[in-house]
Design an enzyme around this catalytic site. Sequence first.
Site, PDB file in Angstrom:
ATOM      1  CB  THR A  42      10.981  -8.348   3.026  1.00 33.28           C
ATOM      2  OG1 THR A  42      11.101  -7.568   3.845  1.00 33.28           O
ATOM      3  CG2 THR A  42       9.656  -9.423   3.782  1.00 33.28           C
ATOM      4  CD  GLU A  49      11.037  -2.857   5.009  1.00 31.38           C
ATOM      5  OE1 GLU A  49      10.458  -1.626   5.305  1.00 31.38           O
ATOM      6  OE2 GLU A  49      10.632  -3.615   4.311  1.00 31.38           O
ATOM      7  CD  GLU A  83       6.311   2.379  -1.246  1.00 37.73           C
ATOM      8  OE1 GLU A  83       5.875   2.863  -1.757  1.00 37.73           O
ATOM      9  OE2 GLU A  83       6.226   0.943  -1.403  1.00 37.73           O
ATOM     10  CG  ASN A 126       4.168  -6.590   6.345  1.00 40.79           C
ATOM     11  OD1 ASN A 126       4.295  -5.555   6.681  1.00 40.79           O
ATOM     12  ND2 ASN A 126       5.248  -6.605   5.076  1.00 40.79           N
ATOM     13  CG  PHE A 180      -3.839  -1.690   9.145  1.00 41.94           C
ATOM     14  CD1 PHE A 180      -3.144  -0.787   9.949  1.00 41.94           C
ATOM     15  CD2 PHE A 180      -2.906  -2.036   8.667  1.00 41.94           C
ATOM     16  CE1 PHE A 180      -1.704   0.393   8.710  1.00 41.94           C
ATOM     17  CE2 PHE A 180      -1.664  -1.466   7.969  1.00 41.94           C
ATOM     18  CZ  PHE A 180      -1.185  -0.496   7.975  1.00 41.94           C
ATOM     19  N   GLY A 225     -13.065  -1.189   2.609  1.00 40.18           N
ATOM     20  CA  GLY A 225     -12.847  -0.529   1.972  1.00 40.18           C
ATOM     21  C   GLY A 225     -12.448  -1.731   0.248  1.00 40.18           C
ATOM     22  N   GLY A 259      -2.792  -2.740  -1.066  1.00 38.08           N
ATOM     23  CA  GLY A 259      -2.427  -2.849  -2.276  1.00 38.08           C
ATOM     24  C   GLY A 259      -0.973  -2.596  -1.783  1.00 38.08           C
ATOM     25  CB  CYS A 288       4.656  -4.992   1.684  1.00 32.66           C
ATOM     26  SG  CYS A 288       6.330  -3.770   1.231  1.00 32.66           S
ATOM     27  CE  LYS A 324       1.520   4.243   2.518  1.00 32.62           C
ATOM     28  NZ  LYS A 324       1.635   3.105   3.938  1.00 32.62           N
TER      29      LYS A 324
HETATM   30  C1  UGA Z   1       3.391  -2.506   5.087  1.00 32.17           C
HETATM   31  C2  UGA Z   1       3.239  -2.290   7.149  1.00 32.17           C
HETATM   32  O1  UGA Z   1       2.883  -1.620   6.845  1.00 32.17           O
HETATM   33  C3  UGA Z   1       5.404  -1.570   6.837  1.00 32.17           C
HETATM   34  O2  UGA Z   1       5.313  -1.761   8.119  1.00 32.17           O
HETATM   35  C4  UGA Z   1       6.305  -2.663   6.756  1.00 32.17           C
HETATM   36  O3  UGA Z   1       7.251  -2.300   6.776  1.00 32.17           O
HETATM   37  C5  UGA Z   1       6.515  -3.107   5.122  1.00 32.17           C
HETATM   38  O4  UGA Z   1       4.686  -2.840   4.428  1.00 32.17           O
HETATM   39  C6  UGA Z   1       6.803  -3.769   4.524  1.00 32.17           C
HETATM   40  O5  UGA Z   1       6.742  -4.604   4.160  1.00 32.17           O
HETATM   41  O6  UGA Z   1       8.139  -2.987   3.776  1.00 32.17           O
HETATM   42  P1  UGA Z   1       3.239   0.232   2.692  1.00 32.17           P
HETATM   43  O7  UGA Z   1       3.136  -1.453   2.023  1.00 32.17           O
HETATM   44  O8  UGA Z   1       4.115   0.589   2.844  1.00 32.17           O
HETATM   45  O9  UGA Z   1       3.561  -1.245   4.547  1.00 32.17           O
HETATM   46  O10 UGA Z   1       1.273   0.286   3.380  1.00 32.17           O
HETATM   47  P2  UGA Z   1       0.556  -0.148   4.143  1.00 32.17           P
HETATM   48  O11 UGA Z   1       0.807   1.239   5.247  1.00 32.17           O
HETATM   49  O12 UGA Z   1       0.333  -0.978   4.802  1.00 32.17           O
HETATM   50  O13 UGA Z   1      -0.383  -0.342   3.583  1.00 32.17           O
HETATM   51  C7  UGA Z   1      -1.133  -1.315   2.551  1.00 32.17           C
HETATM   52  C8  UGA Z   1      -2.228  -1.312   1.864  1.00 32.17           C
HETATM   53  O14 UGA Z   1      -3.517  -1.436   2.893  1.00 32.17           O
HETATM   54  C9  UGA Z   1      -3.045   0.359   1.515  1.00 32.17           C
HETATM   55  O15 UGA Z   1      -3.469  -0.224  -0.214  1.00 32.17           O
HETATM   56  C10 UGA Z   1      -3.905   0.876   1.939  1.00 32.17           C
HETATM   57  O16 UGA Z   1      -4.715   1.825   1.967  1.00 32.17           O
HETATM   58  C11 UGA Z   1      -4.451  -0.437   2.757  1.00 32.17           C
HETATM   59  N1  UGA Z   1      -4.940  -0.213   4.347  1.00 32.17           N
HETATM   60  C12 UGA Z   1      -4.621   0.018   5.208  1.00 32.17           C
HETATM   61  C13 UGA Z   1      -6.510  -0.866   4.229  1.00 32.17           C
HETATM   62  O17 UGA Z   1      -7.026  -0.897   3.183  1.00 32.17           O
HETATM   63  N2  UGA Z   1      -7.062  -0.909   5.471  1.00 32.17           N
HETATM   64  C14 UGA Z   1      -5.925   0.025   6.621  1.00 32.17           C
HETATM   65  O18 UGA Z   1      -7.028  -0.233   7.656  1.00 32.17           O
HETATM   66  C15 UGA Z   1      -4.976   0.189   6.285  1.00 32.17           C
END
Ligand code: UGA
Length: 480
Positions: free
Chosen positions: A122, A153, A157, A213, A254, A258, A262, A265, A326
């Site tokens: 990215t 991508e 994670e 994102n 999403f 909470g 974090g 990304c 997460k």
């Molecule tokens: C994120 C994107 O979801 C992916 O699609 C993207 O490819 C990736 O970044 C990237 O750019 O490489 P990721 O960083 O692995 O993925 O994590 P997420 O699943 O997006 O979660 C991010 C944070 O949001 C976590 O701390 C999670 O606990 C929090 N979260 C998620 C919430 O607080 N509430 C929600 O409803 C969902």
Amino acid sequence: MRIAVVGLGYVGLVTSGCLTRWGHEVVGIEADPKRLEMLSGAQLPFYEPGLDELVREGRENGRLRFCGPLDAAEHLSAADVVIIAVGTHDGSGGWQTTTMTTCIGEVLPHVRQNAALVIRSTLPPDFIRDLPQLLEEIEPNGAERCPVLLNPEFTAEGTAVRDFVEPQRIVVGIVRDPSRDGERLLEKLYASAGAPILTMPAIDAALSKLGANLFLATKISFANELAALCDAFGADVTEVLRSMAFDPRIGSSFLRPGIGFGGSCLPNQVTMTVRSAEMIGHAMPLLNAVERVNVGQRSHFVELLATALGERVTGRRVALLGLTFKPGTDDLRDAPALAIARELLAQGATVVAYDPMPTARYAAAVLVPGLVVAESVIEAVRSADVIGLATEWPEFAALEWSHIRGLVAQPVIVDGRNLLDPVILHAAGFRYSAFGRRPVEEAPSELGPAIALALPVEEIPVPDALRAAAPPSVVDEVIW
Ligand code: UGA
């Protein structure tokens, strides 16, 4: 096809493993000798569900090999597609494009004219805007040379392997591909994916990655603001979101309130986008607010813990459940739990933390001086004045809370992920608080137990078999 992948962090290693699963021959090129040594010894530098199996399988059938930069030249010129997946952030809220610039300069001259160079990391929009100029500097009159494309991508994670092999879309951004040969090579590379391939100018591809994102981050901050509104008026955000989710224009994903988002990304990309836009005089008030709301959730959680204890955390024992940003990962980058632990320690609390990932526990103990790390939930909660839940690991929801009740000094819990069932906690004798949830005493009984809505926690892979065997993460380095 023969593929070379440069950079074996999260993105590069997942890409390498998944491409070998599809039958391609992959050579992964890694500059960090420590990481290369781990991979050569069949150890993964981080935990990602299903990845170890892919890497093992690829190494056994000979389709996946690793090498260092000194041996890279022959593999780069043999490859039909060379993918660059090196890190692009500086670890403290800024872009870092020096590695990418150097890497393109070193790799491009080796790529065959009938092969393609594909950038998967990215990157900020200004880097993409200036990329043709950089290519021209590396290879004056290089228009006749190999195609150069972006292929952002969209893997998260914890579910990266599934996200890669079952993508919703594949985005291809054209930097330089006059004969469309590069596009055809990528169609061949992704033949097994069965997803639409969207081809567009490079800047559109870069912003479609960032945009996705930024939108996800906005949804989370919206849910957090809605939860605060529910708190202000005595409503329950779980009920509110449940009803909103019936509208297909809104949905439920999403939107879990909470302690906020974090990871490597979402937080960085929100901060970096706001910063880059401001540098060209473009204000982004919405994204500014998204960032402010997100950071505010962490201090709000500390306030909730203090309130639950009757004003102050000083001198009290806090059990922190969850450290990773997460579930399904051992990644601690920008994990809200660490910032929260630091704040609690600064206020004079004793903090005893537990996370199901041993690697995350070891790393957190190093990253947060003064943090006590327990080897089990039981050990963490014993004699605690308050429990704070910071990561939505499914096993925390499955705990026998009436048993936990017998171990704590005070039956008080603050649920930082709206994960737990307040009715169960209430029945176990706990005083429960969370984000935007009505206290159980006041809940009309016919509504039944509130359920965590947004995240289907049962789908999060729980790495039982791997936990014990996981190697220590190299957390002080940027792994991408
Ligand atoms: C994120 C994107 O979801 C992916 O699609 C993207 O490819 C990736 O970044 C990237 O750019 O490489 P990721 O960083 O692995 O993925 O994590 P997420 O699943 O997006 O979660 C991010 C944070 O949001 C976590 O701390 C999670 O606990 C929090 N979260 C998620 C919430 O607080 N509430 C929600 O409803 C969902």
